[in-house]
Scaffold this motif. Structure first.
Motif, short mmCIF file in Angstrom:
data_model
loop_
_atom_site.label_atom_id
_atom_site.label_comp_id
_atom_site.label_asym_id
_atom_site.label_seq_id
_atom_site.Cartn_x
_atom_site.Cartn_y
_atom_site.Cartn_z
N HIS A 18 0.83 -1.21 0.00
CA HIS A 18 0.00 0.00 0.00
C HIS A 18 0.87 1.26 0.00
CE1 HIS A 18 -3.31 -2.75 1.00
NE2 HIS A 18 -4.08 -1.80 0.52
N ALA A 19 1.97 1.22 0.73
CA ALA A 19 2.87 2.38 0.73
C ALA A 19 3.48 2.59 -0.64
CB ALA A 19 3.97 2.19 1.78
N LEU A 22 0.86 4.12 -2.94
CA LEU A 22 0.59 5.50 -2.58
C LEU A 22 1.70 6.43 -3.08
CD1 LEU A 22 -1.54 7.13 -1.06
CD2 LEU A 22 -0.23 6.78 1.03
N ARG A 26 1.66 9.37 -6.14
CA ARG A 26 2.05 10.75 -5.86
C ARG A 26 3.30 11.17 -6.62
NH1 ARG A 26 0.41 10.92 0.66
NH2 ARG A 26 -1.79 10.44 0.25
N GLU A 207 -3.80 0.94 4.48
CA GLU A 207 -3.65 2.25 3.85
C GLU A 207 -3.34 3.34 4.86
OE1 GLU A 207 -6.91 0.13 1.40
OE2 GLU A 207 -6.11 0.09 3.44
N HIS A 208 -3.86 3.19 6.07
CA HIS A 208 -3.64 4.21 7.10
C HIS A 208 -2.17 4.22 7.54
CE1 HIS A 208 -8.17 3.73 8.15
NE2 HIS A 208 -7.98 4.50 7.09
N ALA A 210 0.26 3.19 5.61
CA ALA A 210 0.96 3.71 4.44
C ALA A 210 0.97 5.23 4.44
CB ALA A 210 0.31 3.18 3.16
N GLU A 211 -0.14 5.85 4.83
CA GLU A 211 -0.19 7.31 4.93
C GLU A 211 0.81 7.82 5.97
OE1 GLU A 211 -1.45 9.67 3.32
OE2 GLU A 211 -3.22 8.97 2.22
N ALA A 212 0.98 7.08 7.05
CA ALA A 212 1.95 7.48 8.07
C ALA A 212 3.37 7.44 7.53
CB ALA A 212 1.83 6.59 9.30
N CYS A 214 4.20 7.94 4.37
CA CYS A 214 4.32 9.11 3.52
C CYS A 214 4.46 10.39 4.34
CB CYS A 214 3.11 9.21 2.59
SG CYS A 214 3.08 7.94 1.31
N PHE A 215 3.75 10.47 5.45
CA PHE A 215 3.86 11.63 6.34
C PHE A 215 5.30 11.78 6.84
CE2 PHE A 215 3.70 13.29 10.76
CZ PHE A 215 3.23 14.57 10.49
N ASN A 218 7.59 13.03 4.19
CA ASN A 218 7.25 14.37 3.73
C ASN A 218 7.74 15.46 4.68
OD1 ASN A 218 6.05 15.96 1.71
ND2 ASN A 218 4.22 16.28 2.96
#
Length: 237
Positions: A18-19, A22, A26, A207-208, A210-212, A214-215, A218
């Protein structure tokens, strides 16, 4: 974040997959590793973005395979901006019995778990750090809530406590070289870690997590985000 090259170990399923998707969505360049060539090929075919995706068959607990994966990533994309030590497993006895312990588990099944979970992140760090220093990049280690909360006679938990310790002593070394280090501790997550329908109903979607990831990637230059612990609402520990 501007377009970067990210290497993720154990990324043919679950959080790592998932990461990778994602990051590709992007606009980033992503290299993924997996031990199973068939699963790796299936992921590559499904993910698309073939111009920005590199798949490498590699065992995260093998030094030569890990070094080769890092080297191939840099040769293919020209640089490495982040490395994510995502590969992790539990032992089959733990999965089969929903929680075998040091007392009732099968010790012949434990070495792959220990090597993947403990040695794997260390090998990736050794191979990746020189390249991350060149780009002022970031090392991300995927730990676990089991690495900050003990469970009775739980060897899997002990391996994740080792990741917690590695992240901190690695941070002390890497930040003197301009490299960020982030430890992400997911709680119970609906992923292939859980056999069958064993995942709790309240488990996090991968997915959650994976968002971490990316955070963490970033964060602006000069900011070192050290630890993120993410539990689903309803997790008791």
């Amino acid at each position: 974040m501007t377009s970067r090259t990210v290497l993720i170990t154990g990324a043919t399923s679950g959080i790592g997959a998932h990461a990778a998707r994602l990051l590709l969505d992007r606009g980033h360049r992503v290299a993924v590793t997996g031990r199973n060539e068939t699963k790796l090929r299936a992921f590559l075919n499904a993910a698309g973005h073939s111009d920005r995706l590199l798949g490498i068959t590699a065992d995260a607990s093998d030094w030569h395979a890990t070094y080769s994966a890092v080297t191939r990533t840099v040769e293919h994309f020209g640089a490495l901006h982040a490395a994510v030590a995502n590969a992790g497993v539990s032992s089959p006895d733990y999965q089969r019995t929903k929680g075998a312990t040091l007392c009732d588990g099968d010790p012949t099944l434990w070495p792959p778990m220990i090597l993947t979970n403990v040695l794997g992140p260390a090998l990736l760090a050794k191979a990746a750090l020189p390249h991350l220093e060149a780009t002022s990049g970031r090392m991300v280690l995927i730990g676990s809530v089991a690495g900050v909360k003990n469970a009775p006679a739980n060897l899997y938990s002990a391996t994740k406590w080792a990741v917690t310790g590695l992240a901190e002593n690695l941070r002390m070394h890497a930040t003197t070289r301009g490299i960020g280090v982030t430890l992400i501790n997911p709680g119970m997550t609906d992923s292939p870690f859980w056999p069958g329908d064993y995942a709790p109903s309240f488990a996090l979607a991968p997915e959650h997590v994976a968002e971490a990831i990316c955070f963490a990637l970033n964060q602006p230059a000069g900011v070192d985000l050290n630890t993120l612990t993410i539990r689903p609402i309803g997790q008791p520990i």
